[in-house]
Design an enzyme around this catalytic site. Structure first.
Site, PDB file in Angstrom:
ATOM      1  N   GLU A  62       0.830  -1.215   0.000  1.00  9.21           N
ATOM      2  CA  GLU A  62       0.000   0.000   0.000  1.00  9.21           C
ATOM      3  C   GLU A  62       0.861   1.261   0.000  1.00  9.21           C
ATOM      4  O   GLU A  62       0.589   2.226  -0.709  1.00  9.21           O
ATOM      5  CB  GLU A  62      -0.958   0.001   1.196  1.00  9.21           C
ATOM      6  CG  GLU A  62      -2.027  -1.094   1.133  1.00  9.21           C
ATOM      7  CD  GLU A  62      -2.783  -1.107  -0.183  1.00  9.21           C
ATOM      8  OE1 GLU A  62      -3.028  -0.042  -0.767  1.00  9.21           O
ATOM      9  OE2 GLU A  62      -3.130  -2.220  -0.636  1.00  9.21           O
ATOM     10  N   HIS A 103     -12.200  -7.620  -6.561  1.00  4.66           N
ATOM     11  CA  HIS A 103     -11.973  -6.852  -7.792  1.00  4.66           C
ATOM     12  C   HIS A 103     -13.050  -7.081  -8.847  1.00  4.66           C
ATOM     13  O   HIS A 103     -13.221  -6.247  -9.731  1.00  4.66           O
ATOM     14  CB  HIS A 103     -10.593  -7.172  -8.364  1.00  4.66           C
ATOM     15  CG  HIS A 103      -9.483  -6.854  -7.399  1.00  4.66           C
ATOM     16  ND1 HIS A 103      -9.265  -7.602  -6.263  1.00  4.66           N
ATOM     17  CD2 HIS A 103      -8.561  -5.872  -7.382  1.00  4.66           C
ATOM     18  CE1 HIS A 103      -8.242  -7.091  -5.594  1.00  4.66           C
ATOM     19  NE2 HIS A 103      -7.797  -6.049  -6.249  1.00  4.66           N
TER      20      HIS A 103
HETATM   21  O1  X8Z Z   1      -5.841  -5.899  -4.122  1.00  8.62           O
HETATM   22  C1  X8Z Z   1      -4.673  -5.946  -3.819  1.00  8.62           C
HETATM   23  C2  X8Z Z   1      -4.041  -4.877  -2.943  1.00  8.62           C
HETATM   24  C3  X8Z Z   1      -4.645  -3.558  -3.145  1.00  8.62           C
HETATM   25  S1  X8Z Z   1      -4.344  -2.910  -4.740  1.00  8.62           S
HETATM   26  C4  X8Z Z   1      -4.210  -5.253  -1.491  1.00  8.62           C
HETATM   27  N1  X8Z Z   1      -3.921  -6.985  -4.240  1.00  8.62           N
HETATM   28  C5  X8Z Z   1      -4.468  -8.062  -5.040  1.00  8.62           C
HETATM   29  C6  X8Z Z   1      -5.483  -8.892  -4.276  1.00  8.62           C
HETATM   30  O2  X8Z Z   1      -5.572  -8.745  -3.048  1.00  8.62           O
HETATM   31  O3  X8Z Z   1      -6.171  -9.696  -4.888  1.00  8.62           O
HETATM   32  C7  X8Z Z   1      -2.492  -7.149  -3.988  1.00  8.62           C
HETATM   33  C8  X8Z Z   1      -2.085  -8.383  -4.746  1.00  8.62           C
HETATM   34  C9  X8Z Z   1      -3.302  -8.924  -5.428  1.00  8.62           C
HETATM   35 ZN    ZN Z   2      -2.355  -2.338  -4.936  1.00 11.30          ZN
END
Ligand code: X8Z
Ligand code: ZN
Length: 601
Positions: free
Chosen positions: A369, A496
């Site tokens: 972060e 996501h």
């Molecule tokens: O979403 C994230 C970060 C914030 S951009 C914590 N990541 C992905 C996930 O959690 O799926 C980091 C690596 C992959």
């Molecule tokens: Zn990130």
């Protein structure tokens, strides 16, 4: 995109394009004025939008959702207007910076119908809220469990029935917003098509300074490059999971049930390291235990990360960061706990929102972060449209690059490890790292392969789960712990997807972070094996990194990559370099384990 993991300005309000009937031909001077005016109008609108989203994600209520919708619609409207206005100047020969800005402005959705814009913004806000609020409520009147609790169980329990219950419990939540998601996809595609893209997936793939088809081909090239390493890791993991859970739970061939990898999405396997760790050549050090025993709080975790960046010569975090960030999960309200980094005003008002727990995994996430935050701070002198990563994969890679320097040596230096790092513990270290980084690769690839097909209409809502699991089986070699249920929405159980944050960026980041690490170690004069290198305290390496960060999005990404690494392709070779000793070891183990199994028969 209204929401992003690293919250970056939406390309916002543009000066009104002259009416279509304008007889005069566009001129270079007019184009420059348009771009300047457009950028100048962005700041206020963007700040309002960021504030509305910040509050909506920190206090999930109907009212904050309505406010996020209101400002989201305004941003969308402005971005669309700017994109349309920009078209008028497409044929002109502009100075490099202006030409780039003109192009960036047009990489957006455009919904001309205000009702559709509002519906799009409303669904985006509601999906974020729905994911943030979701909980699993076991039958029998026990307390409802938020995602963080379920993740803890998946990380630590070794009871397959319990793991399956928790996995299914979480995946039973997303069907409630499946319809909203499918409606959202329809609107999003409409917006992409109004801007001339085939669909939203094509718009996403157009954001890499190359044609969208070339980007798909690059992703496949990189995946093929690293696949043999993944296969070795998967094979080894199967042997160890079979030993732990028995052949009834873990089959001898074919995909492995997804609830056994210590993670809700099987995207990182580091939590099952204790089951996989080598019999010899492994350290007994456990960072989670140390952090827990010392009652390291969220602020201290963040300060460890900050200290890393300042050791590279970067600034201390502004006071407002500490006042305004959310570092722990509030007890009495719903928040979107998925970690994110925000720049509000494009200047010093930077924050993170994260429900930090004292674990090894989260220790790395907090470095991730702050990578976003230090990128934001580094390019805040760039003009608005250039305040972004060289591409979104760069943004995701910075903090991870820094976290690759969390080595035993480093932990000893900052007092988190008392003992000297054990000799010959390298394979254990590398395996642990691979369980996070290599296991992740086909996951990251398949999330957006799935979404590209959804946006292209090749996968219809009735087949969401079918194709989701086809891809997971094909690329990851993992299977659903129970048969697919009608009306299911397993993809939506991932943040996501629900929040519509593109995912290819993380695949790129997993290539890039090893490229950056290799380059920074070289800059620091380090010549040993890559996995033992830490650039902690090395200001020369820091300056090299900072130089790239300060470029922001002002140049096509290959130039930024070249500045930092001398390379101009995103590539798996640094990752393969880093894990080379592990690959040899895994293949050797797999041979021995296969021979032992054959002897038993
Ligand atoms: O979403 C994230 C970060 C914030 S951009 C914590 N990541 C992905 C996930 O959690 O799926 C980091 C690596 C992959
Ligand atoms: Zn990130």
């Amino acid at each position: 995109m209204l929401a992003a993991c690293a919250f970056q300005p939406a390309h916002a309000e543009g000066a009104k394009a002259p009416a279509k009937s304008t007889p005069s031909k566009p001129t270079v001077a007019e184009a420059e004025r348009f771009l300047n005016d457009t950028e100048a109008k962005l700041e206020k609108l963007n700040l309002d939008g960021a504030r509305a989203q910040w509050v909506a994600q920190n206090f999930i209520t109907d009212d904050t959702e309505a406010l996020a919708t209101y400002f989201g619609e305004r941003q969308l409207s402005a971005a669309g207007e700017a994109a349309l206005g920009a078209r008028r100047y497409n044929g002109l020969k502009l100075k490099e910076d202006y030409a780039r800005k003109l192009k960036l402005l047009q990489l957006t959705l455009m919904l001309s119908d205000p009702k559709e814009r509002e519906a799009y913004a409303a669904k985006n806000a509601a999906l974020n809220g729905a994911y943030g609020k979701a909980k699993y409520c076991p039958t029998g009147g026990q307390e409802c469990l938020p995602l963080g609790e379920l993740e803890k169980t998946l990380a630590t329990s070794r009871d397959p029935a319990k793991l399956k219950e928790v996995w299914l419990g979480w995946h039973a939540q997303s069907p409630s917003y499946k319809q909203m998601y499918t409606d959202y996809v329809t609107l999003s595609n409409k917006g992409a098509r109004e801007m001339g893209f085939a669909d939203t997936g094509a718009l996403w793939r157009s954001q890499y300074d190359m044609p969208p088809e070339a980007f798909s081909a690059e992703m496949e090239r990189m995946w093929q490059q690293v696949k043999p390493l993944y296969d070795s890791l998967h094979t080894y993991t199967r042997y160890k999971l079979r030993a732990a859970y028995g052949p009834d739970v873990v089959p001898a061939s074919g995909p492995i049930p997804a609830h056994l990898f210590g993670n809700m999405w099987s995207q990182s396997w580091e939590n099952i390291y204790p089951l996989l760790k080598p019999a010899s050549n492994a350290s007994s050090f456990d960072l989670t235990k140390v952090l827990e025993e010392r009652k390291t709080d969220a602020k201290q975790m963040t300060q460890y990360a900050e200290r890393f960046y300042t050791s590279l010569g970067m600034q201390k975090l502004p006071e407002s960061f500490w006042q305004r960030s959310l570092l722990t999960k509030p007890r009495d309200r719903d928040v979107v706990c998925h970690a994110s980094a925000w720049t509000m005003d494009g200047k010093e008002d930077v924050r993170i929102k994260m429900c930090i727990r004292p674990t090894d995994e989260e220790f790395k996430v907090i470095h991730h972060e702050l990578g976003h935050i230090y990128y934001d701070l580094a390019y805040n002198k760039q003009s608005f449209l250039f305040q972004g990563g060289a591409n979104d994969g760069f943004h995701e890679a910075i903090g991870d690059t820094v976290a690759l320097s969390i080595t035993p040596d480093y932990l000893k230096k900052v007092g988190l490890m008392d003992q000297e790092p054990e000799a010959n513990a390298d394979i254990g270290e590398l395996l642990q790292r691979a369980l996070a980084k290599v296991a992740f690769l086909p996951f990251a690839y398949s999330v957006d392969k799935w979404r590209w097909d959804v946006y292209a209409g090749k996968t219809q809502p009735a087949d969401y789960d079918k194709t989701w699991w086809q891809l997971r089986e094909q690329y990851m070699g993992v299977s659903r712990p129970a048969p697919i249920a009608a009306g299911g929405f397993d993809a939506g159980a991932k943040y996501h997807v629900a929040a519509d944050v593109p995912y290819a960026r993380y695949f790129l980041a997993h290539m890039l972070q090893f490229q950056f690490h290799r380059a920074l170690c070289r800059e620091a004069g380090y010549t040993g094996p890559l996995h033992r290198c830490s650039v902690y305290g090395n200001q020369k390496a820091g300056a090299k990194l900072q130089q790239m960060l300060a470029m922001g999005a002002s140049k096509p990404w290959p130039e930024a990559l070249k500045a930092a690494t001398g390379e101009d392709r995103i590539d798996g070779s640094a990752l393969l370099d880093y894990f080379a000793p592990l690959k040899t070891w895994l293949d050797d183990q797999n041979r021995q384990l296969a021979a032992a199994e054959a002897a038993k028969k």
